[in-house]
Scaffold this motif. Sequence first.
Motif, PDB file in Angstrom:
ATOM      1  N   MET A   1      23.797  45.329 116.802  1.00  0.00           N
ATOM      2  CA  MET A   1      23.685  46.909 116.398  1.00  0.00           C
ATOM      3  C   MET A   1      24.683  47.401 115.396  1.00  0.00           C
ATOM      4  N   GLN A   7      25.513  58.200 111.773  1.00  0.00           N
ATOM      5  CA  GLN A   7      25.411  58.301 113.212  1.00  0.00           C
ATOM      6  C   GLN A   7      26.895  58.456 113.845  1.00  0.00           C
ATOM      7  N   PRO A  38      22.135  49.869 122.426  1.00  0.00           N
ATOM      8  CA  PRO A  38      22.351  51.149 122.404  1.00  0.00           C
ATOM      9  C   PRO A  38      23.123  51.795 123.335  1.00  0.00           C
ATOM     10  N   LEU A 177      21.616  57.708 119.185  1.00  0.00           N
ATOM     11  CA  LEU A 177      21.057  56.268 119.243  1.00  0.00           C
ATOM     12  C   LEU A 177      19.916  56.085 120.214  1.00  0.00           C
TER      13      LEU A 177
END
Length: 180
Positions: A1, A7, A38, A177
Amino acid sequence: MQLSEIQLRQIWPNAGKRAAVFLPYINATLAEFAIDTPVRVAAFLAQVGHESGQLTWLEEIASGQAYDTGSLAKRLGNTPAADGDGQRYKGRGLIQITGTDNYRACGQALGVDLLADPEQLETPRLACRSAGWFWRSKGLNQFADAADFVGLTRRINGGTNGLTDRMAIWDRAKQVLGVK
């Protein structure tokens, strides 16, 4: 990820321009240390976000003198006060690696001599990698996977200091997320 800068800034709004500097090292750390879902990323960012003041501190604010003597010094592998190990090996990095034994173990795992040059943990790359090493060495993914945030905090902090701030960051991270 992989995280984006947008973010990261949403999760750590106080990080400012430091977010762009640290982002590639954070992403590399997530991959290297299997912080790869996440829920794991949200928990990791909450904990290191609190420990570093959202990238404000890479070195413990206190002098480290408290780690020179007594049972805490002994637990950390620090030698008597005359050697100054408490100050030399005070908390550094995104997760505040502390004490001679932890600096030694972290340095060996990362292939750097942290005992000779402890300030290396204040560089973005090693501040991030040391946090990833600590995370993996303490088995913290299992706490993140189980959503045991209080247990995770205790494992990092030895108690629940800063729990309200950690949880606020965790809530933002989960929202950004998409963690339910």
